[in-house]
Design a protein around this motif. Structure first.
Motif, short mmCIF file in Angstrom:
data_model
loop_
_atom_site.label_atom_id
_atom_site.label_comp_id
_atom_site.label_asym_id
_atom_site.label_seq_id
_atom_site.Cartn_x
_atom_site.Cartn_y
_atom_site.Cartn_z
N ASP A 31 0.74 -1.50 0.02
CA ASP A 31 0.23 -0.11 -0.38
C ASP A 31 0.97 1.56 0.09
O ASP A 31 1.49 1.48 1.38
N LEU A 32 0.75 1.87 -1.31
CA LEU A 32 2.14 2.94 -1.23
C LEU A 32 1.49 4.24 -0.45
O LEU A 32 2.34 4.81 -0.10
N ALA A 33 -0.01 4.17 0.00
CA ALA A 33 -0.14 5.35 0.50
C ALA A 33 0.33 5.78 2.18
O ALA A 33 0.55 6.24 2.54
N LYS A 34 -0.17 4.53 2.39
CA LYS A 34 0.56 4.07 3.59
C LYS A 34 2.43 4.02 3.47
O LYS A 34 2.92 4.59 4.64
N ALA A 35 2.87 3.98 2.81
CA ALA A 35 4.51 3.42 3.31
C ALA A 35 4.83 4.72 2.80
O ALA A 35 5.49 5.57 3.97
N ASP A 36 4.00 5.39 2.27
CA ASP A 36 4.66 7.21 2.43
C ASP A 36 4.45 7.92 3.28
O ASP A 36 5.18 8.73 3.90
N ALA A 37 2.92 7.54 3.56
CA ALA A 37 2.36 8.79 5.12
C ALA A 37 3.71 8.21 6.53
O ALA A 37 3.79 8.77 7.24
N TRP A 38 4.00 6.58 6.19
CA TRP A 38 5.27 6.32 6.94
C TRP A 38 6.62 6.96 6.90
O TRP A 38 6.88 7.68 8.01
#
Length: 84
Positions: free
Chosen positions: A52-59
């Motif tokens: 999940d790129l959105a979660k990775a970017d958020a972290w």
């Protein structure tokens, strides 16, 4: 608390399967994690990961440091989304 994005080993002997997780950097490799953001199966040919790129970017935006392998998986995922 320093957060890392790294692999959490699952599966059996000679049949590895990994979860891509956000974890406290002081925790052991297969210990408790904060959130699962994807998976990686080195036994499969072709596309052997999901993330999940959105979660990775958020972290990463909050200061998490990805491991070398997770960084490579994120790059591959981004490249695959650009080609699609």
């Amino acid at each position: 608390m320093m957060v890392a994005l790294r692999l959490n080993r699952q599966g059996t002997k000679d049949r590895p399967f990994y979860k891509i997780v956000a974890v406290d950097s002081r925790a052991r490799r297969d210990g408790r994690y904060i959130e699962q953001i994807g998976s990686y199966n080195p036994m499969l040919e072709g596309t052997n990961f999901s993330i999940d790129l959105a979660k990775a970017d958020a972290w990463i935006g909050n200061g998490a440091q990805p491991s070398d392998t997770v960084r490579d998986i994120i790059k591959k995922a981004r490249k695959a989304t650009l080609e699609a």
